[in-house]
Design a protein around this motif. Structure first.
Motif, PDB file in Angstrom:
ATOM      1  N   TYR A  32     -13.645  -9.102   4.865  1.00 59.84           N
ATOM      2  CA  TYR A  32     -13.438  -8.426   6.152  1.00 59.84           C
ATOM      3  C   TYR A  32     -12.593  -7.156   6.042  1.00 59.84           C
ATOM      4  O   TYR A  32     -12.926  -6.145   6.665  1.00 59.84           O
ATOM      5  N   PRO A  33     -11.502  -7.145   5.271  1.00 60.80           N
ATOM      6  CA  PRO A  33     -10.728  -5.896   5.165  1.00 60.80           C
ATOM      7  C   PRO A  33     -11.557  -4.742   4.576  1.00 60.80           C
ATOM      8  O   PRO A  33     -11.443  -3.605   5.038  1.00 60.80           O
ATOM      9  N   LEU A  34     -12.391  -5.045   3.585  1.00 60.57           N
ATOM     10  CA  LEU A  34     -13.239  -4.005   2.998  1.00 60.57           C
ATOM     11  C   LEU A  34     -14.245  -3.493   4.020  1.00 60.57           C
ATOM     12  O   LEU A  34     -14.464  -2.280   4.138  1.00 60.57           O
ATOM     13  N   LEU A  35     -14.874  -4.403   4.763  1.00 65.89           N
ATOM     14  CA  LEU A  35     -15.835  -3.993   5.792  1.00 65.89           C
ATOM     15  C   LEU A  35     -15.165  -3.128   6.852  1.00 65.89           C
ATOM     16  O   LEU A  35     -15.710  -2.105   7.264  1.00 65.89           O
ATOM     17  N   LEU A  36     -13.981  -3.518   7.293  1.00 67.82           N
ATOM     18  CA  LEU A  36     -13.241  -2.755   8.288  1.00 67.82           C
ATOM     19  C   LEU A  36     -12.888  -1.369   7.750  1.00 67.82           C
ATOM     20  O   LEU A  36     -13.019  -0.365   8.469  1.00 67.82           O
ATOM     21  N   LEU A  37     -12.471  -1.304   6.505  1.00 66.67           N
ATOM     22  CA  LEU A  37     -12.138  -0.023   5.881  1.00 66.67           C
ATOM     23  C   LEU A  37     -13.372   0.880   5.799  1.00 66.67           C
ATOM     24  O   LEU A  37     -13.299   2.069   6.149  1.00 66.67           O
ATOM     25  N   LEU A  38     -14.495   0.353   5.348  1.00 65.58           N
ATOM     26  CA  LEU A  38     -15.705   1.171   5.223  1.00 65.58           C
ATOM     27  C   LEU A  38     -16.195   1.679   6.575  1.00 65.58           C
ATOM     28  O   LEU A  38     -16.577   2.848   6.710  1.00 65.58           O
ATOM     29  N   SER A  40     -14.322   2.077   9.285  1.00 67.19           N
ATOM     30  CA  SER A  40     -13.323   3.043   9.759  1.00 67.19           C
ATOM     31  C   SER A  40     -13.498   4.392   9.081  1.00 67.19           C
ATOM     32  O   SER A  40     -13.444   5.446   9.732  1.00 67.19           O
ATOM     33  N   LEU A  41     -13.704   4.382   7.761  1.00 69.43           N
ATOM     34  CA  LEU A  41     -13.921   5.641   7.041  1.00 69.43           C
ATOM     35  C   LEU A  41     -15.211   6.316   7.494  1.00 69.43           C
ATOM     36  O   LEU A  41     -15.275   7.545   7.576  1.00 69.43           O
ATOM     37  N   GLY A  42     -16.236   5.521   7.777  1.00 71.34           N
ATOM     38  CA  GLY A  42     -17.491   6.081   8.280  1.00 71.34           C
ATOM     39  C   GLY A  42     -17.302   6.750   9.627  1.00 71.34           C
ATOM     40  O   GLY A  42     -17.801   7.869   9.866  1.00 71.34           O
ATOM     41  N   LEU A  43     -16.573   6.099  10.533  1.00 73.23           N
ATOM     42  CA  LEU A  43     -16.304   6.695  11.848  1.00 73.23           C
ATOM     43  C   LEU A  43     -15.434   7.944  11.719  1.00 73.23           C
ATOM     44  O   LEU A  43     -15.665   8.953  12.404  1.00 73.23           O
ATOM     45  N   LEU A  44     -14.433   7.877  10.841  1.00 72.88           N
ATOM     46  CA  LEU A  44     -13.579   9.036  10.592  1.00 72.88           C
ATOM     47  C   LEU A  44     -14.406  10.217  10.085  1.00 72.88           C
ATOM     48  O   LEU A  44     -14.249  11.350  10.554  1.00 72.88           O
ATOM     49  N   ALA A  45     -15.283   9.973   9.142  1.00 73.61           N
ATOM     50  CA  ALA A  45     -16.123  11.035   8.592  1.00 73.61           C
ATOM     51  C   ALA A  45     -17.075  11.592   9.647  1.00 73.61           C
ATOM     52  O   ALA A  45     -17.297  12.804   9.716  1.00 73.61           O
ATOM     53  N   ASN A  51     -18.704  15.095   9.036  1.00 81.69           N
ATOM     54  CA  ASN A  51     -19.510  15.022   7.817  1.00 81.69           C
ATOM     55  C   ASN A  51     -20.420  13.802   7.954  1.00 81.69           C
ATOM     56  O   ASN A  51     -20.027  12.681   7.643  1.00 81.69           O
ATOM     57  N   HIS A  52     -21.632  14.045   8.421  1.00 84.21           N
ATOM     58  CA  HIS A  52     -22.541  12.941   8.693  1.00 84.21           C
ATOM     59  C   HIS A  52     -23.052  12.262   7.421  1.00 84.21           C
ATOM     60  O   HIS A  52     -23.348  11.069   7.436  1.00 84.21           O
ATOM     61  N   TYR A  53     -23.163  13.020   6.340  1.00 86.69           N
ATOM     62  CA  TYR A  53     -23.617  12.412   5.082  1.00 86.69           C
ATOM     63  C   TYR A  53     -22.594  11.394   4.567  1.00 86.69           C
ATOM     64  O   TYR A  53     -22.942  10.287   4.183  1.00 86.69           O
ATOM     65  N   LEU A  54     -21.330  11.791   4.581  1.00 85.21           N
ATOM     66  CA  LEU A  54     -20.272  10.888   4.116  1.00 85.21           C
ATOM     67  C   LEU A  54     -20.157   9.677   5.046  1.00 85.21           C
ATOM     68  O   LEU A  54     -20.028   8.544   4.583  1.00 85.21           O
ATOM     69  N   GLY A  55     -20.235   9.912   6.356  1.00 87.47           N
ATOM     70  CA  GLY A  55     -20.172   8.806   7.311  1.00 87.47           C
ATOM     71  C   GLY A  55     -21.321   7.836   7.119  1.00 87.47           C
ATOM     72  O   GLY A  55     -21.132   6.609   7.115  1.00 87.47           O
ATOM     73  N   ALA A  62     -21.086  -0.474   3.802  1.00 89.04           N
ATOM     74  CA  ALA A  62     -20.720  -1.662   4.592  1.00 89.04           C
ATOM     75  C   ALA A  62     -21.927  -2.588   4.732  1.00 89.04           C
ATOM     76  O   ALA A  62     -21.799  -3.811   4.624  1.00 89.04           O
ATOM     77  N   ILE A  63     -23.112  -2.016   4.939  1.00 87.50           N
ATOM     78  CA  ILE A  63     -24.328  -2.826   5.057  1.00 87.50           C
ATOM     79  C   ILE A  63     -24.645  -3.513   3.735  1.00 87.50           C
ATOM     80  O   ILE A  63     -24.995  -4.695   3.699  1.00 87.50           O
TER      81      ILE A  63
END
Length: 155
Positions: A32-38, A40-45, A51-55, A62-63
């Motif tokens: 769960y922490p890894l999924l939350l991090l990924l 969050s980073l996707g939303l941040l990007a 940066n839609h590619y990075l997001g 995460a998928i």
């Protein structure tokens, strides 16, 4: 006292090994922490960096993590079936020193002092040691070996 048995490493054994060992493994729950991090980073990007590619890449990671958790049983069994040891005969021996298992490709030996815990499951025994877990199926063990494991588990 020296007891030994031989069994084959086949698909049903691997499925049993995975099913019985999973509840006692650290891999029993999603990360769960890894999924939350990924996510969050996707939303941040997406929204902060635009940066839609990075997001999109972070969301895809995460998928992939979710899929790896969902399909971990067939993936683990497939990896075992593709190994050299698949289909080989394993000889498990119990003596006063400990437990020894050998096949043509790999062997391990655990002394009784190295085994921290013996867990009896519905279909077998899990031998927990500092360097990992080993599973022994009750179908493969004879009555004398089962008695030894039960005696050692209660000590």
């Amino acid at each position: 006292m020296s007891l030994s048995i031989t069994y084959t490493l086949d698909k049903p054994y691997y499925y049993e090994c995975f099913d019985e060992s999973l509840p006692y493994s650290s891999q029993a729950k999603p990360k769960y922490p890894l999924l939350l991090l990924l996510i969050s980073l996707g939303l941040l990007a997406f929204y902060m960096l635009e940066n839609h590619y990075l997001g999109s890449f972070m969301f895809m990671l995460a998928i992939v993590e979710c899929l790896s958790f969902y399909y971990k049983r067939p993936w683990w069994v497939t990896r075992q079936m593709l190994s050299r040891a698949s289909g080989s005969e394993v000889t498990v021996s119990f003596d006063d020193e400990g437990v020894k298992a050998e096949n043509p490709y790999k062997s391990y030996q655990l002394s009784w002092q190295q085994i921290n815990e013996i867990i009896e499951t519905e279909r077998g025994y899990i031998l927990k040691a500092d360097k990992g877990m080993q599973y022994l199926s009750k179908q493969a063990l004879n009555e004398a070996m089962t008695t030894v494991l039960n005696k050692r588990a209660t000590q």
